[in-house]
Design an enzyme around this catalytic site. Structure first.
Site, PDB file in Angstrom:
ATOM      1  N   LYS A 152      16.821  -0.651  10.335  1.00 50.79           N
ATOM      2  CA  LYS A 152      17.898  -0.956   9.344  1.00 50.79           C
ATOM      3  C   LYS A 152      19.112  -0.890   9.132  1.00 50.79           C
ATOM      4  CE  LYS A 152      13.852   0.410   6.668  1.00 50.79           C
ATOM      5  NZ  LYS A 152      13.442  -0.298   5.412  1.00 50.79           N
ATOM      6  N   LEU A 158       9.619  -4.246   1.341  1.00 54.51           N
ATOM      7  CA  LEU A 158       9.378  -2.022   1.307  1.00 54.51           C
ATOM      8  C   LEU A 158       8.835  -2.137   2.759  1.00 54.51           C
ATOM      9  CD1 LEU A 158       8.162  -2.360  -2.261  1.00 54.51           C
ATOM     10  CD2 LEU A 158      10.578  -2.253  -1.501  1.00 54.51           C
ATOM     11  N   HIS A 212      13.276   9.252  -2.265  1.00 48.65           N
ATOM     12  CA  HIS A 212      13.016   9.397  -3.787  1.00 48.65           C
ATOM     13  C   HIS A 212      11.332   9.003  -2.902  1.00 48.65           C
ATOM     14  CE1 HIS A 212      13.715   5.298  -1.849  1.00 48.65           C
ATOM     15  NE2 HIS A 212      12.396   4.576  -2.583  1.00 48.65           N
ATOM     16  N   THR A 259      18.389   1.524   2.854  1.00 49.17           N
ATOM     17  CA  THR A 259      18.473   3.225   2.780  1.00 49.17           C
ATOM     18  C   THR A 259      20.045   3.856   2.951  1.00 49.17           C
ATOM     19  OG1 THR A 259      17.693   4.711   4.442  1.00 49.17           O
ATOM     20  CG2 THR A 259      17.861   2.399   5.567  1.00 49.17           C
ATOM     21  N   ASP A 297       1.976  -9.755   8.042  1.00 50.40           N
ATOM     22  CA  ASP A 297       2.779  -8.218   9.353  1.00 50.40           C
ATOM     23  C   ASP A 297       3.733  -8.726   9.533  1.00 50.40           C
ATOM     24  OD1 ASP A 297       3.665  -7.061  11.053  1.00 50.40           O
ATOM     25  OD2 ASP A 297       0.889  -6.089  11.665  1.00 50.40           O
ATOM     26  N   LEU A 298       4.795  -7.524   9.192  1.00 50.74           N
ATOM     27  CA  LEU A 298       6.113  -8.246   9.184  1.00 50.74           C
ATOM     28  C   LEU A 298       6.726  -8.606  11.003  1.00 50.74           C
ATOM     29  CD1 LEU A 298       8.717  -6.183   7.548  1.00 50.74           C
ATOM     30  CD2 LEU A 298       7.543  -8.407   7.345  1.00 50.74           C
ATOM     31  N   TYR A 311      15.429   4.707  13.841  1.00 52.84           N
ATOM     32  CA  TYR A 311      14.803   4.400  12.397  1.00 52.84           C
ATOM     33  C   TYR A 311      16.280   3.348  11.717  1.00 52.84           C
ATOM     34  CZ  TYR A 311      14.063   3.899   7.552  1.00 52.84           C
ATOM     35  OH  TYR A 311      14.180   3.852   5.610  1.00 52.84           O
ATOM     36  N   ASP A 325       6.367   3.009  -2.712  1.00 54.65           N
ATOM     37  CA  ASP A 325       7.202   2.360  -3.365  1.00 54.65           C
ATOM     38  C   ASP A 325       6.435   0.701  -4.018  1.00 54.65           C
ATOM     39  OD1 ASP A 325       8.839   3.847  -3.223  1.00 54.65           O
ATOM     40  OD2 ASP A 325      10.267   3.038  -1.954  1.00 54.65           O
ATOM     41  N   THR A 342       0.587  -0.693   0.073  1.00 56.94           N
ATOM     42  CA  THR A 342      -0.316   0.378   0.306  1.00 56.94           C
ATOM     43  C   THR A 342       1.164   1.661   0.229  1.00 56.94           C
ATOM     44  OG1 THR A 342       0.137  -0.059   2.457  1.00 56.94           O
ATOM     45  CG2 THR A 342      -1.806  -1.087   1.331  1.00 56.94           C
ATOM     46  N   ALA A 345       8.148  -1.431   5.925  1.00 59.55           N
ATOM     47  CA  ALA A 345       8.704  -0.641   7.512  1.00 59.55           C
ATOM     48  C   ALA A 345       7.967   0.485   7.858  1.00 59.55           C
ATOM     49  CB  ALA A 345       9.744   0.142   6.865  1.00 59.55           C
ATOM     50  N   GLU A 370      20.228   6.716   5.073  1.00 64.48           N
ATOM     51  CA  GLU A 370      20.046   7.508   6.869  1.00 64.48           C
ATOM     52  C   GLU A 370      21.355   5.928   7.327  1.00 64.48           C
ATOM     53  OE1 GLU A 370      17.850   9.106   8.540  1.00 64.48           O
ATOM     54  OE2 GLU A 370      17.848  10.292   6.412  1.00 64.48           O
TER      55      GLU A 370
HETATM   56  O1  F7E Z   1      12.963  14.512   5.912  1.00 65.74           O
HETATM   57  C1  F7E Z   1      13.860  17.819   7.082  1.00 65.74           C
HETATM   58  C2  F7E Z   1      14.317  16.473   7.629  1.00 65.74           C
HETATM   59  O2  F7E Z   1      11.132  13.135   6.075  1.00 65.74           O
HETATM   60  C3  F7E Z   1      13.744  15.431   5.049  1.00 65.74           C
HETATM   61  C4  F7E Z   1      12.484   8.064   4.468  1.00 65.74           C
HETATM   62  O3  F7E Z   1      11.695   7.822   3.076  1.00 65.74           O
HETATM   63  O4  F7E Z   1      14.596   9.003   3.063  1.00 65.74           O
HETATM   64  C5  F7E Z   1      13.267   9.610   4.247  1.00 65.74           C
HETATM   65  O5  F7E Z   1      13.538   9.835   5.365  1.00 65.74           O
HETATM   66  C6  F7E Z   1      14.653  16.267   5.823  1.00 65.74           C
HETATM   67  C7  F7E Z   1      15.760  15.781   6.897  1.00 65.74           C
HETATM   68  O6  F7E Z   1      12.832  12.119   4.589  1.00 65.74           O
HETATM   69  C8  F7E Z   1      10.612  19.229   8.001  1.00 65.74           C
HETATM   70  O7  F7E Z   1      15.051  16.880   8.895  1.00 65.74           O
HETATM   71  C9  F7E Z   1      12.590  19.848   7.162  1.00 65.74           C
HETATM   72  O8  F7E Z   1      16.311  16.138   6.788  1.00 65.74           O
HETATM   73  O9  F7E Z   1      11.428  13.853   4.256  1.00 65.74           O
HETATM   74  P1  F7E Z   1      11.645  13.406   5.253  1.00 65.74           P
HETATM   75  P2  F7E Z   1      13.831  11.425   5.422  1.00 65.74           P
HETATM   76  O10 F7E Z   1      14.331  11.704   6.863  1.00 65.74           O
HETATM   77  O11 F7E Z   1      15.065  11.780   4.301  1.00 65.74           O
HETATM   78  C10 F7E Z   1      15.334   7.527   3.509  1.00 65.74           C
HETATM   79  C11 F7E Z   1      16.079   7.672   2.759  1.00 65.74           C
HETATM   80  C12 F7E Z   1      14.388   7.119   4.462  1.00 65.74           C
HETATM   81  O12 F7E Z   1      14.936   5.691   4.515  1.00 65.74           O
HETATM   82  C13 F7E Z   1      13.184   7.246   5.207  1.00 65.74           C
HETATM   83  O13 F7E Z   1      12.698   6.105   4.887  1.00 65.74           O
HETATM   84  O14 F7E Z   1      13.850  17.122   5.543  1.00 65.74           O
HETATM   85  N1  F7E Z   1      12.596  18.445   7.213  1.00 65.74           N
HETATM   86  N2  F7E Z   1      11.655  19.915   7.542  1.00 65.74           N
HETATM   87  C14 F7E Z   1      11.568  18.104   7.505  1.00 65.74           C
HETATM   88  N3  F7E Z   1      11.293  17.092   6.959  1.00 65.74           N
HETATM   89  C15 F7E Z   1       9.685  16.071   7.491  1.00 65.74           C
HETATM   90  N4  F7E Z   1       9.470  15.223   7.067  1.00 65.74           N
HETATM   91  N5  F7E Z   1       8.858  17.425   7.742  1.00 65.74           N
HETATM   92  C16 F7E Z   1       9.722  18.586   7.946  1.00 65.74           C
HETATM   93  O15 F7E Z   1       8.912  19.947   8.246  1.00 65.74           O
END
Ligand code: F7E
Length: 338
Positions: A147, A72, A173, A119, A50-51, A143, A5, A2, A74, A121
């Site tokens: 991972k 996929l 992505h 990831t 469920d995982l 997280y 990806d 759902t 998580a 991350e």
């Molecule tokens: O944040 C900054 C935040 O939540 C990107 C997941 O799919 O990609 C994703 O992880 C950046 C971070 O994604 C806000 O601090 C600023 O630096 O879109 P995001 P993420 O944390 O990079 C990786 C590859 C994964 O594996 C994960 O599962 O943006 N940021 N202000 C913010 N982020 C959010 N969400 N909201 C804000 O207001």
């Protein structure tokens, strides 16, 4: 299945003539919009599982006897993982083990190939720029730590039991199907709502972090290519272009002809609406909304709210996908710069 990806991958596999079995986690507010259009396709099957529930994984793997498994599933929100660390460890870490063990237990090692959604991350506090397959990991959230277990248990089962198990180390992505609390959709939705007069301002977290964003449709093609290799291996999937959240905001507003200017620092940083290219605005949004937005020139449209800060942040991600380009012949078709 759902998720963002899952739905793109299901589409890709159905196009290629696969029977697709998707796992759905039961919840009271089950969201299936992303796969609604696949309803009624006789090659698309849904199953509850469920995982966090070993038995459900064993049951599904033993009845389906799949040629390929794409994990996929998580709890994928980095910020939320700080609030639900144990659940995240169970689903994102041990969940991977449950799949690998099911395949081993059911004597499916010669038949079933496994893709693990790893990831960027994992790189966290980056030890090298850009990041590639050999860059050491330094996870910075519950997280990412979960991972990390998923990554290494996949490598271990490959080496210990000769499983065809591979990690895709995917950088961020995005797509129109991305969840609304991730930064790209949060921003694009806010820009639309501000344009239509439905919202005054958007509050953000860290504006300085940098991400290497690609399109999810390109990235599911990489997952597929990884499992078609004769030998299992681990691959970085990235665009090699990195952008700050601040610049992403500017680019998103520019899409509707609006120029914003950032002022101030840290929690006091704001962006004000500086200029409207009316021709672009009328074309993209519509004349009816122009007067309303004109009155807002000089107003703050972006602010910072520390509630969105993460206790430990990943400041910079930029991937080097040379291995995927050379071994898989993969490259992104969607281009951020274009
Ligand atoms: O944040 C900054 C935040 O939540 C990107 C997941 O799919 O990609 C994703 O992880 C950046 C971070 O994604 C806000 O601090 C600023 O630096 O879109 P995001 P993420 O944390 O990079 C990786 C590859 C994964 O594996 C994960 O599962 O943006 N940021 N202000 C913010 N982020 C959010 N969400 N909201 C804000 O207001």
């Amino acid at each position: 299945v759902t998720g963002q990806d899952g739905s793109y991958l299901a589409e890709l596999l159905l196009e290629k003539g696969y029977e697709v079995h998707g796992m759905v986690r039961r919840s009271s507010t089950e969201k299936r919009e992303r796969i609604e259009h696949l309803n009624g396709n006789e090659h698309f099957h849904l199953h509850y599982g469920d995982l966090a529930d070993s038995m459900s994984i064993v049951r599904l793997v033993s009845t389906i006897r799949p040629d390929e498994i794409y994990n996929l599933a998580a709890m994928s929100h980095v910020k939320v993982s700080f609030d639900t660390p144990e659940y995240t460890a169970n689903a994102d870490g041990l969940g991977v083990l449950r799949i690998l063990e099911a395949v081993r237990l059911l004597n499916l090692i010669p038949k079933t190939r496994i893709y693990q959604a790893s990831t960027s991350e994992l790189y966290g506090l980056v030890q090298e720029v850009p990041q590639k397959e050999t860059t050491p990991f330094y996870p910075r959230s519950p997280y990412a730590v979960a991972k990390l277990y998923g990554y290494w248990i996949t490598v271990n089962y490959r080496e210990a039991y000769k499983m065809h198990a591979s990690n895709g180390i995917l950088f961020n992505h995005e797509s129109p199907l991305r969840g609304e609390t991730f930064v790209t959709r949060k921003v694009t939705r806010a820009v639309s709502r501000i344009a239509l007069g439905m919202q005054k301002k958007v509050y953000m977290g860290n504006l300085s972090s940098k991400r290497d964003w690609g399109h999810a449709k390109d990235y599911v093609r990489a997952m597929y290519a990884i499992l078609q290799q004769d030998e299992p291996s681990d691959f970085v999937i990235a665009t090699g272009i990195t952008t700050t959240i601040r610049d992403f905001l500017k680019m998103a507003f520019a899409e509707i002809g609006v120029e914003i200017i950032f002022k101030g620092e840290n929690v006091n940083e704001v962006a004000v609406l500086n200029y409207i290219d009316e021709k672009v605005f009328i074309e993209r949004v519509g004349e009816a909304y122009l007067d309303n937005l004109r009155k807002r020139i000089g107003d703050e449209v972006v602010g910072v709210d520390p509630q969105y800060f993460r206790p430990t942040e990943v400041d910079l991600l930029i991937g080097d996908a040379t291995k995927a380009r050379t071994r898989l012949g993969w490259e992104p078709k969607f281009d951020l710069a274009a």
